[in-house]
Enzyme design. Structure first.
Site, PDB file in Angstrom:
ATOM      1  N   LYS A  74     -21.146  17.332  27.444  1.00 26.01           N
ATOM      2  CA  LYS A  74     -20.467  18.633  27.479  1.00 26.01           C
ATOM      3  C   LYS A  74     -20.104  19.081  26.052  1.00 26.01           C
ATOM      4  O   LYS A  74     -20.199  20.242  25.707  1.00 26.01           O
ATOM      5  CB  LYS A  74     -19.205  18.550  28.348  1.00 26.01           C
ATOM      6  CG  LYS A  74     -19.510  18.393  29.854  1.00 26.01           C
ATOM      7  CD  LYS A  74     -18.262  18.510  30.737  1.00 26.01           C
ATOM      8  CE  LYS A  74     -18.622  18.398  32.209  1.00 26.01           C
ATOM      9  NZ  LYS A  74     -17.503  18.581  33.146  1.00 26.01           N
TER      10      LYS A  74
ATOM     11  N   LYS B  11     -14.090  21.894  39.076  1.00 26.20           N
ATOM     12  CA  LYS B  11     -12.772  21.273  38.995  1.00 26.20           C
ATOM     13  C   LYS B  11     -12.023  21.789  37.766  1.00 26.20           C
ATOM     14  O   LYS B  11     -10.888  22.218  37.829  1.00 26.20           O
ATOM     15  CB  LYS B  11     -12.943  19.754  38.949  1.00 26.20           C
ATOM     16  CG  LYS B  11     -11.649  18.977  38.907  1.00 26.20           C
ATOM     17  CD  LYS B  11     -11.932  17.486  39.003  1.00 26.20           C
ATOM     18  CE  LYS B  11     -10.667  16.686  38.749  1.00 26.20           C
ATOM     19  NZ  LYS B  11     -10.880  15.246  38.797  1.00 26.20           N
TER      20      LYS B  11
ATOM     21  N   ARG C 123     -17.408  13.444  41.700  1.00 26.02           N
ATOM     22  CA  ARG C 123     -18.420  12.908  42.620  1.00 26.02           C
ATOM     23  C   ARG C 123     -17.827  12.411  43.927  1.00 26.02           C
ATOM     24  O   ARG C 123     -18.542  11.931  44.798  1.00 26.02           O
ATOM     25  CB  ARG C 123     -19.240  11.817  41.926  1.00 26.02           C
ATOM     26  CG  ARG C 123     -18.423  10.688  41.359  1.00 26.02           C
ATOM     27  CD  ARG C 123     -19.236   9.853  40.383  1.00 26.02           C
ATOM     28  NE  ARG C 123     -18.432   8.883  39.657  1.00 26.02           N
ATOM     29  CZ  ARG C 123     -17.718   9.165  38.571  1.00 26.02           C
ATOM     30  NH1 ARG C 123     -17.704  10.397  38.094  1.00 26.02           N
ATOM     31  NH2 ARG C 123     -17.030   8.237  37.956  1.00 26.02           N
TER      32      ARG C 123
HETATM   33  C1  G6Q Z   1     -18.324  13.920  38.482  1.00 24.85           C
HETATM   34  C2  G6Q Z   1     -18.453  14.309  37.096  1.00 24.85           C
HETATM   35  C3  G6Q Z   1     -19.289  15.530  36.864  1.00 24.85           C
HETATM   36  C4  G6Q Z   1     -18.590  16.834  37.235  1.00 24.85           C
HETATM   37  C5  G6Q Z   1     -19.381  17.997  36.666  1.00 24.85           C
HETATM   38  C6  G6Q Z   1     -18.771  19.323  37.024  1.00 24.85           C
HETATM   39  O1  G6Q Z   1     -17.704  12.955  38.879  1.00 24.85           O
HETATM   40  O2  G6Q Z   1     -17.215  14.411  36.500  1.00 24.85           O
HETATM   41  O3  G6Q Z   1     -20.513  15.470  37.545  1.00 24.85           O
HETATM   42  O4  G6Q Z   1     -18.439  16.940  38.600  1.00 24.85           O
HETATM   43  O5  G6Q Z   1     -19.503  17.851  35.291  1.00 24.85           O
HETATM   44  O6  G6Q Z   1     -17.464  19.431  36.548  1.00 24.85           O
HETATM   45  P1  G6Q Z   1     -16.550  20.615  36.993  1.00 24.85           P
HETATM   46  O7  G6Q Z   1     -16.326  20.522  38.469  1.00 24.85           O
HETATM   47  O8  G6Q Z   1     -15.267  20.471  36.230  1.00 24.85           O
HETATM   48  O9  G6Q Z   1     -17.277  21.891  36.641  1.00 24.85           O
END
Ligand code: G6Q
Length: 544
Positions: A509, A210, A273
């Site tokens: 992170k 994302k 998620r």
């Molecule tokens: C989900 C969280 C987390 C996220 C990952 C990957 O609800 O926010 O699990 O999906 O940290 O994030 P990116 O898609 O931004 O790489």
């Protein structure tokens, strides 16, 4: 933001439930079933192909009435309307929460800041479908002119768990000419093992992130680029033929070197998620094809509509959520076991761990006050029957109360002799044994010596839900996932917490980024952590 809801423990229904619990906790499911011959038919509900039997729960009609009252007093109806309306209910990130728009039909209208987002959702779906047809039809060629035979999704957390789960769950429907792999862990072994037998000339990487900043995903994507270029003679133009991206950030995708024409977008109102039905599901769509992906979305949508419109007393996600709260907050149960009797759902518990615990693992209310009740239980599980030969012992005879969700299907996707009847006999037997147990008198009557009797007594009264569907199809899977999504939402609404942020993930992170240079530095770095962390870092540096 101030909410107008009474604090949970001051709501009249909560107080009534506290008193009611004292009267109900000693009741045994044996007696509840004996007193009501129709109980097994009465405490059931059905929607979108899912039949929920919740009769083997430690509840009476009064319990359900009070729990429904609690939902009402918690403003659940208004919360549901606010989500579907596109209000910014994710208050700590000031975002709307609209995964329901991802599966809305083309003619629906869901607005964010006055703009209907449904046409954009369908435009991306069309683009994904077109891409899929080119890849599957062999028109999309790799750098050397070979068609794609391997698809590797690189992502983590919400950008991995949903795609992995859905691929495994719908493998029966997948194009077996394609090989799918998923790389998530920054442990290099994940990448090495996933690619060791693949030909780079036939491999497509989907970088799913994302934010397009996540350390694990970016590190794996860099390694993938190196692996590809090494395998294809170093021509950087190969990247465009072997990498596509799924992200909300066009700039970062471009900066990585992926052609943004090959980028599939989504929006900040889709939580990680809750994103497996957005472009993050590109690997799922490539595996099962656009029509089945639409059927998956159709299943989600049916459950969305049910959740939005059905009265709470027959609303599956609401009922499941209320039962979860009943055990979590009144019986003090700490976990819920999710036990699919379907091998294809082997990653479903792992997927649910994130959905439930990342959403509702919170200790302050929307107003920022520390809660004085328990929020999310721990979700865990394994497919049956395997779990029966391991941890079920504790569920049957241990000291903890573990409510179980059994998930099973009427027909096997690939029938094999007597297997399915045997599988189903096990799921029914387990739920029955947990509920009714075996008394000392029954054990004795089997001729067991007195000293051995206590060891063979099953006290029973261990609650479970059984979810039964005719067959595992894309549509059923969509409905099942949406059932849990909305159950999580309902629980969060009652606890008055925010299920859509994840500051705990954010912390991880940031922290790791700080230590990486201390490990990589050539000269011993000045360390300013606690003495334990400093010492571990020094030892690690000496071992490298
Ligand atoms: C989900 C969280 C987390 C996220 C990952 C990957 O609800 O926010 O699990 O999906 O940290 O994030 P990116 O898609 O931004 O790489």
């Amino acid at each position: 933001m101030k909410t107008t809801i009474n604090p949970l423990t001051r709501r009249p229904a909560w107080k009534a439930l506290t008193a009611h619990y004292k009267a109900v906790k000693a009741l045994h499911l044996r007696d509840l079933f004996a007193a009501d011959p129709k109980r097994g038919e009465r405490f059931t509900a059905e929607e979108a192909g899912l039949f929920l039997d919740y009769s083997k729960n430690r509840i009476t009609g009064e319990t359900v009435k009070l729990l429904l009252q609690l939902a009402k007093e918690s403003g659940l109806r208004e919360r549901i309307n606010a989500m579907f309306r596109g209000d910014r209910i994710n208050i700590t990130e000031n975002r709307a929460v609209l995964h329901v728009a991802l599966r809305a039909p083309k003619d629906a209208c869901i607005t964010v800041d006055g703009k209907n987002v449904v046409p954009e959702v369908h435009a991306v779906l069309e683009k994904m479908a077109g891409f899929c047809r080119r890849v599957r039809g062999g028109k999309w060629k790799g750098h050397t002119g070979k068609p794609i035979r391997n698809v590797v999704n690189i992502g983590i957390g919400g950008s991995d768990l949903g795609p992995v789960m859905a691929y495994e769950a719908l493998r029966h429907y997948s194009d077996r000419a394609l090989t799918f792999r998923f790389v998530s862990n920054v442990d290099g072994i994940d990448f090495v093992e996933a690619t060791r037998d693949l030909d780079p000339a036939e491999t497509l990487f989907i970088v799913s992130s994302k934010t397009f900043t996540t350390l694990e995903t970016m590190t794996n994507a860099e390694s993938a680029r190196k692996w590809l270029l090494q395998g294809l003679g170093g021509d950087a133009r190969a990247v465009a033929r072997h990498f596509v991206a799924v992200s909300t950030s066009t700039e970062r995708v471009a900066a990585f070197g992926i052609d943004t024409a090959n980028m599939f977008g989504f929006w900040d109102w889709v939580g990680g998620r809750y994103s497996m039905d957005s472009a993050i599901g590109l690997s799922t769509l490539l595996a099962i094809g656009p029509e089945r992906f639409r059927a998956l979305l159709g299943g989600f949508h049916r459950m969305d509509e049910h959740f939005r419109t059905a009265p709470f007393e027959r609303n599956l996600p609401v009922l499941m959520a209320l039962l979860a709260i009943w055990y979590n907050d009144f019986f003090g149960a700490q976990t819920v076991a999710v036990l699919p009797y379907e091998q294809y759902l082997k990653r479903f518990p792992a997927y649910l761990q994130q959905l439930t615990m990342e959403s509702n693992g919170k200790r302050v209310t929307l107003d920022g006050a520390v809660v004085n009740y328990d929020t999310s239980p721990i979700y865990w599980g394994e497919p049956g029957t395997n779990g029966q030969h391991s941890f079920y012992q504790l569920i049957h005879q241990g000291t903890r109360l573990i409510p179980c969700d059994f998930i099973a299907f009427g027909r096997a996707l690939t029938p094999l002799g007597r297997h399915h009847d045997i599988l189903m006999a096990n799921v029914f037997a387990q739920a029955e044994a947990l509920a009714f147990g075996k008394t000392a008198a029954e054990v004795k009557a089997e001729g067991v010596p007195d000293w051995l009797v206590p060891h063979q007594v099953f006290e029973g009264n261990r609650p479970s839900n059984t979810i039964l569907a005719p067959q595992l199809t894309p549509e059923t899977l969509g409905a099942l996932i949406a059932l849990y999504e909305h159950s999580v939402f309902t629980q969060g609404a009652i606890w008055n917490i925010g299920p859509f942020d994840q500051w705990g993930v954010q912390l991880g992170k940031v922290l790791a980024q700080r230590i990486v240079p201390e490990l990589e530095s050539r000269t011993p770095p000045p360390l300013k952590h606690d003495s334990s962390t400093n010492n571990l870092i020094r030892r690690y540096r000496a071992m490298r």
